[in-house]
Design a protein around this motif. Structure first.
Motif, PDB file in Angstrom:
ATOM      1  N   SER A 197     101.099  67.482  17.723  1.00  0.00           N
ATOM      2  CA  SER A 197     102.159  68.458  17.535  1.00  0.00           C
ATOM      3  C   SER A 197     103.281  68.156  18.513  1.00  0.00           C
ATOM      4  O   SER A 197     103.985  69.023  18.956  1.00  0.00           O
ATOM      5  CB  SER A 197     101.597  69.858  17.767  1.00  0.00           C
ATOM      6  N   ASP A 198     103.393  66.869  18.851  1.00  0.00           N
ATOM      7  CA  ASP A 198     104.381  66.455  19.834  1.00  0.00           C
ATOM      8  C   ASP A 198     105.797  66.735  19.319  1.00  0.00           C
ATOM      9  O   ASP A 198     106.670  67.161  20.045  1.00  0.00           O
ATOM     10  CB  ASP A 198     104.233  64.965  20.154  1.00  0.00           C
ATOM     11  N   ALA A 229     108.291  68.986  17.492  1.00  0.00           N
ATOM     12  CA  ALA A 229     108.296  70.446  17.406  1.00  0.00           C
ATOM     13  C   ALA A 229     108.224  70.970  15.971  1.00  0.00           C
ATOM     14  O   ALA A 229     107.670  72.035  15.733  1.00  0.00           O
ATOM     15  CB  ALA A 229     109.526  70.998  18.099  1.00  0.00           C
ATOM     16  N   THR A 230     108.743  70.241  15.014  1.00  0.00           N
ATOM     17  CA  THR A 230     108.744  70.770  13.652  1.00  0.00           C
ATOM     18  C   THR A 230     107.505  70.339  12.866  1.00  0.00           C
ATOM     19  O   THR A 230     106.632  71.158  12.616  1.00  0.00           O
ATOM     20  CB  THR A 230     110.021  70.359  12.910  1.00  0.00           C
ATOM     21  N   ASP A 231     107.432  69.070  12.512  1.00  0.00           N
ATOM     22  CA  ASP A 231     106.286  68.637  11.715  1.00  0.00           C
ATOM     23  C   ASP A 231     105.143  68.150  12.606  1.00  0.00           C
ATOM     24  O   ASP A 231     105.361  67.555  13.635  1.00  0.00           O
ATOM     25  CB  ASP A 231     106.695  67.528  10.759  1.00  0.00           C
ATOM     26  N   LYS A 232     103.937  68.463  12.143  1.00  0.00           N
ATOM     27  CA  LYS A 232     102.755  68.011  12.856  1.00  0.00           C
ATOM     28  C   LYS A 232     102.117  66.880  12.058  1.00  0.00           C
ATOM     29  O   LYS A 232     102.267  66.826  10.838  1.00  0.00           O
ATOM     30  CB  LYS A 232     101.752  69.156  13.001  1.00  0.00           C
ATOM     31  N   SER A 285      84.235  75.897  18.528  1.00  0.00           N
ATOM     32  CA  SER A 285      84.424  74.447  18.663  1.00  0.00           C
ATOM     33  C   SER A 285      85.849  74.223  19.125  1.00  0.00           C
ATOM     34  O   SER A 285      86.775  74.407  18.355  1.00  0.00           O
ATOM     35  CB  SER A 285      84.232  73.753  17.318  1.00  0.00           C
ATOM     36  N   VAL A 286      86.009  73.854  20.384  1.00  0.00           N
ATOM     37  CA  VAL A 286      87.366  73.826  20.941  1.00  0.00           C
ATOM     38  C   VAL A 286      87.947  72.424  21.096  1.00  0.00           C
ATOM     39  O   VAL A 286      89.088  72.290  21.522  1.00  0.00           O
ATOM     40  CB  VAL A 286      87.409  74.537  22.322  1.00  0.00           C
ATOM     41  N   ASN A 287      87.178  71.392  20.749  1.00  0.00           N
ATOM     42  CA  ASN A 287      87.676  70.046  21.059  1.00  0.00           C
ATOM     43  C   ASN A 287      89.041  69.735  20.455  1.00  0.00           C
ATOM     44  O   ASN A 287      89.892  69.148  21.109  1.00  0.00           O
ATOM     45  CB  ASN A 287      86.649  68.986  20.663  1.00  0.00           C
ATOM     46  N   LEU A 288      89.253  70.141  19.201  1.00  0.00           N
ATOM     47  CA  LEU A 288      90.534  69.831  18.564  1.00  0.00           C
ATOM     48  C   LEU A 288      91.682  70.607  19.225  1.00  0.00           C
ATOM     49  O   LEU A 288      92.696  70.016  19.600  1.00  0.00           O
ATOM     50  CB  LEU A 288      90.468  70.137  17.058  1.00  0.00           C
ATOM     51  N   THR A 289      91.505  71.920  19.399  1.00  0.00           N
ATOM     52  CA  THR A 289      92.591  72.718  19.995  1.00  0.00           C
ATOM     53  C   THR A 289      92.808  72.351  21.466  1.00  0.00           C
ATOM     54  O   THR A 289      93.927  72.391  21.957  1.00  0.00           O
ATOM     55  CB  THR A 289      92.307  74.228  19.844  1.00  0.00           C
ATOM     56  N   MET A 290      91.732  71.970  22.155  1.00  0.00           N
ATOM     57  CA  MET A 290      91.885  71.508  23.550  1.00  0.00           C
ATOM     58  C   MET A 290      92.682  70.203  23.567  1.00  0.00           C
ATOM     59  O   MET A 290      93.548  70.015  24.424  1.00  0.00           O
ATOM     60  CB  MET A 290      90.505  71.267  24.171  1.00  0.00           C
ATOM     61  N   SER A 291      92.375  69.306  22.632  1.00  0.00           N
ATOM     62  CA  SER A 291      93.057  68.007  22.622  1.00  0.00           C
ATOM     63  C   SER A 291      94.545  68.181  22.335  1.00  0.00           C
ATOM     64  O   SER A 291      95.360  67.354  22.714  1.00  0.00           O
ATOM     65  CB  SER A 291      92.435  67.074  21.584  1.00  0.00           C
ATOM     66  N   MET A 292      94.896  69.265  21.660  1.00  0.00           N
ATOM     67  CA  MET A 292      96.306  69.527  21.348  1.00  0.00           C
ATOM     68  C   MET A 292      97.006  70.268  22.481  1.00  0.00           C
ATOM     69  O   MET A 292      98.203  70.513  22.414  1.00  0.00           O
ATOM     70  CB  MET A 292      96.391  70.356  20.057  1.00  0.00           C
ATOM     71  N   ARG A 293      96.221  70.662  23.482  1.00  0.00           N
ATOM     72  CA  ARG A 293      96.747  71.396  24.647  1.00  0.00           C
ATOM     73  C   ARG A 293      97.202  72.813  24.298  1.00  0.00           C
ATOM     74  O   ARG A 293      98.125  73.342  24.923  1.00  0.00           O
ATOM     75  CB  ARG A 293      97.886  70.638  25.349  1.00  0.00           C
ATOM     76  N   CYS A 294      96.570  73.426  23.319  1.00  0.00           N
ATOM     77  CA  CYS A 294      96.766  74.860  23.101  1.00  0.00           C
ATOM     78  C   CYS A 294      96.182  75.568  24.335  1.00  0.00           C
ATOM     79  O   CYS A 294      95.236  75.069  24.940  1.00  0.00           O
ATOM     80  CB  CYS A 294      95.984  75.350  21.880  1.00  0.00           C
ATOM     81  N   TRP A 352      98.931  86.922  14.244  1.00  0.00           N
ATOM     82  CA  TRP A 352      98.852  86.124  13.012  1.00  0.00           C
ATOM     83  C   TRP A 352      98.029  84.861  13.221  1.00  0.00           C
ATOM     84  O   TRP A 352      98.176  83.882  12.490  1.00  0.00           O
ATOM     85  CB  TRP A 352     100.270  85.801  12.493  1.00  0.00           C
ATOM     86  N   CYS A 353      97.214  84.867  14.260  1.00  0.00           N
ATOM     87  CA  CYS A 353      96.343  83.731  14.590  1.00  0.00           C
ATOM     88  C   CYS A 353      97.113  82.497  15.040  1.00  0.00           C
ATOM     89  O   CYS A 353      96.572  81.383  15.032  1.00  0.00           O
ATOM     90  CB  CYS A 353      95.423  83.346  13.425  1.00  0.00           C
ATOM     91  N   GLU A 354      98.378  82.664  15.414  1.00  0.00           N
ATOM     92  CA  GLU A 354      99.159  81.501  15.844  1.00  0.00           C
ATOM     93  C   GLU A 354      98.920  81.240  17.331  1.00  0.00           C
ATOM     94  O   GLU A 354      98.861  82.172  18.139  1.00  0.00           O
ATOM     95  CB  GLU A 354     100.655  81.739  15.585  1.00  0.00           C
ATOM     96  N   THR A 355      98.775  79.974  17.679  1.00  0.00           N
ATOM     97  CA  THR A 355      98.553  79.603  19.083  1.00  0.00           C
ATOM     98  C   THR A 355      99.903  79.524  19.792  1.00  0.00           C
ATOM     99  O   THR A 355     100.946  79.785  19.192  1.00  0.00           O
ATOM    100  CB  THR A 355      97.880  78.226  19.183  1.00  0.00           C
ATOM    101  N   ASP A 356      99.874  79.116  21.055  1.00  0.00           N
ATOM    102  CA  ASP A 356     101.147  78.965  21.765  1.00  0.00           C
ATOM    103  C   ASP A 356     101.884  77.679  21.371  1.00  0.00           C
ATOM    104  O   ASP A 356     102.957  77.406  21.885  1.00  0.00           O
ATOM    105  CB  ASP A 356     100.962  79.087  23.285  1.00  0.00           C
ATOM    106  N   ILE A 357     101.296  76.895  20.475  1.00  0.00           N
ATOM    107  CA  ILE A 357     102.056  75.788  19.881  1.00  0.00           C
ATOM    108  C   ILE A 357     102.569  76.314  18.535  1.00  0.00           C
ATOM    109  O   ILE A 357     101.768  76.627  17.647  1.00  0.00           O
ATOM    110  CB  ILE A 357     101.190  74.529  19.681  1.00  0.00           C
ATOM    111  N   ALA A 358     103.883  76.430  18.417  1.00  0.00           N
ATOM    112  CA  ALA A 358     104.461  77.041  17.215  1.00  0.00           C
ATOM    113  C   ALA A 358     103.994  76.312  15.963  1.00  0.00           C
ATOM    114  O   ALA A 358     103.980  75.080  15.911  1.00  0.00           O
ATOM    115  CB  ALA A 358     105.987  77.005  17.311  1.00  0.00           C
TER     116      ALA A 358
END
Lengths: 109, 480
Positions: free
Chosen positions: B90-91, B93-96, B267-276, B294-300
């Motif tokens: 998600s480096d 900002a718009t498209d992941k 299971s946090v490996n994916l969200t941890m790897s994204m630095r959420c 809305w279940c959104e993380t701090d990564i927009a």
């Protein structure tokens, strides 16, 4: 040992090899499930201390059920479906790398 | 498959299936990726093709998944089972970008919004001998029942929590003899949970059901052992016996199979790897990704729904999947604010009811410290690299203050499971030894890829628009 409960629906069999011996197992199952039913208590030996291990989580998380499938090491037995003619080996220690001749054969293809 | 999607959903459990159904109905281009061969996640594993013919054995809760799977099959989305996601970046900002492998081929797709619904795994249960063959998670035994209709006779079930009692009950209904159930839930948990019973009453039917299960297990004649303080599994290669203490005395049970369970954790490996951002939950005793209404993380644009964020159970996961999808669809301009809010209302009501019950459950089945933090030095903590509790304590004494240093000094957490079965234990051990809050101790810095990828898989991948590099450009850069 894991055994079929009476309720099990009948499914087609496929033939696989484990450590060189042939077995008929239920199609559509995972390698881990098939091996547990065949009575293989150990699926691999660890690279560090050589200890025996078997399937632990059955959902692809723990990586304890690593086996060699058709020559490819480090395959998760719980995430791999059995297929006709599949050649499975219990993994002894670390993954084996492809030999150079295997790689050149791939390249020639 | 396209190269670009409005929404990519990862995981086809209750949250992922519910999200996919809704996204498909709005015309958003949606891709659902899942590692398993069919929909259902772990709770509804094998739901389209259960190996067991008699529906009474797995019970009606399991078959609730049928409707979800049908909804998914009818949705106009791209559903790709057998797809192993190993990186989400998600480096930009718009498209992941989502990278995944499928049958040895690597694909990369871009997505405007991501819904992560990767669910939970069973909590590590680091007992002496838990690495022996024949010792499995109870969830693993259940997966074998659901997908292969196989079971092990005369097994010992150890632990606590609704899932453990459910599986024991399923074994009984399938007519499989059980050696014993060792309940590790301490009496103090009942006292701790009691003040929250009032919250739990909103789900009194579930409470009654749980009580009935335990009663049934006890009535069946299977030994039900309470008040266990210590546990040890022994055997040369495979497990041969379980030893336990009650009232200060050691007892022994001979068995070839032990099934462990002390709850599930995200299971946090994916969200941890994204630095959420993740926070340590002092009640659930695990890392939970921080999300908004809305279940959104701090990564927009990155949403996490279901047990992958916080343990909520299958029913709540389904509703959260819908809420995350509503949030994502609104951001994409496919749903106005009024529509989003009104559609979410009924789901929020169900969630509110369930959350009260969850507060009660979390306290009732909080796994006791002695089964989360190994007492004896020779107990293996990191299954992959075979690092023991003794080694970890020794390194803490040398001045190691966080899990990443622990990795560097011991290789703990560096094996193929990437800390999934030792991370919680290591963070809690450091916290205990140094008397620091777990939040302060932190977790491993999880890196991509979050699942192993073969070099050959990467080698076969072709990047489309790779600009030819002129050597002169690089020289220019260097001279600057």
């Amino acid at each position: 040992m894991f055994k079929a409960i009476d309720d099990k629906g009948i499914k087609a069999l496929v033939s696989i090899k484990v450590d060189g011996n042939s077995y008929d197992v239920t199609g559509g199952e995972t390698v881990a499930s098939a091996m547990l039913q065949l009575g293989f208590n150990n699926l691999r030996n660890t690279p560090v201390k050589g200890k025996a291990r078997s399937a632990f989580c059955m959902m692809g998380v723990c990586f304890d059920c690593l086996v060699v499938v058709d020559g490819l090491s480090d395959q998760q037995a719980c995430m791999t479906a059995v297929q006709e003619g599949m050649d499975i080996k219990r993994q002894k220690g670390s993954a084996e790398l492809f030999s150079l001749s295997d790689i050149s054969r791939e390249v020639i293809k | 498959m396209n190269e670009q999607y409005d929404i990519v959903i990862i995981g086809a459990g209750p949250a992922g299936m519910a999200a996919a159904k809704l996204c498909g109905s709005t015309g958003a281009s949606t891709l659902l990726l899942d590692e398993q061969s069919g929909p259902g996640g772990q709770i509804y594993r094998g739901i389209e093709n259960p190996a067991i013919v008699d529906p009474n054995i797995l019970g009606s809760d399991y078959y609730k998944g049928t409707e979800l799977a049908e909804g998914l099959r009818q949705a106009s989305i791209d559903y790709r089972p057998g797809a192993k996601v190993w990186q989400v970046s998600s480096d930009n900002a718009t498209d992941k970008e989502v990278s995944f492998s499928e049958g040895g081929i690597v694909h990369i797709v871009s997505a405007k919004r991501i819904i992560i619904a990767t669910g939970a795994q069973e909590r590590p249960f680091p007992l002496p001998g838990w690495t022996l063959s024949g010792v499995m998670n109870a969830g693993a035994a259940q997966i074998l029942l659901k997908t292969s209709a196989i079971a092990a006779e005369n097994a010992v079930f150890i632990g606590s929590g609704p899932l453990l009692y459910l599986i024991v009950r399923q074994y009984l209904l399938a007519g499989v003899p059980i050696k014993a159930v060792i309940d590790t839930n301490p009496l103090s948990n009942y006292l701790r949970a009691a003040p929250y019973l009032i919250n739990g009453l909103s789900e009194y039917k579930t409470l009654v059901k749980g009580q009935r299960w335990i009663k049934e297990i006890k009535k069946s004649g299977v030994p039900f052992i309470n008040g266990v303080k210590e546990l040890r599994l022994s055997g040369s290669e495979s497990v041969e016996s379980v030893e336990y203490t009650t009232g200060g005395e050691w007892n022994k049970l001979d068995t070839d199979n032990v099934f462990l369970h002390q709850g599930v954790v995200p299971s946090v490996n994916l969200t941890m790897s994204m630095r959420c951002t993740h926070k340590w939950c002092n009640t659930q005793l695990c890392w939970c990704v921080v999300t908004d209404a809305w279940c959104e993380t701090d990564i927009a644009g990155v949403f996490v729904a279901g047990d992958g964020a916080t343990i909520v159970g299958a029913i709540a996961a389904e509703h959260l999947g819908t809420i995350a999808a509503l949030g994502a669809l609104h951001q994409l301009g496919l749903l106005d604010e009024v529509g989003r809010d009104s559609q979410a209302e009924s789901h929020r009501k169900v969630l509110l009811k369930g959350f009260g019950f969850r507060k009660f459950l979390d306290r009732l089945f909080q796994p006791p410290r002695q089964f989360r933090i190994p007492k004896y030095g020779d107990t293996v903590v990191c299954r992959c690299e075979e690092v023991t509790a003794g080694k970890i304590r020794e390194i803490i004494k040398l001045g190691c203050t966080n899990p990443n240093q622990m990795k560097a000094f011991s290789r703990c957490g560096m094996g193929p499971c990437q800390g999934r079965f030792c991370g919680l234990t290591v963070s809690e051990m450091i916290s205990q030894e140094l008397e620091l809050p777990v939040q302060k101790v932190g977790y491993y810095r999880i890196r991509r890829p979050v699942k192993p990828v073969l070099l050959g898989e990467l080698g076969r991948f072709k990047i489309k628009e790779l600009e030819p590099v002129k050597i002169g450009d690089h020289c220019g850069e260097i001279l600057k």
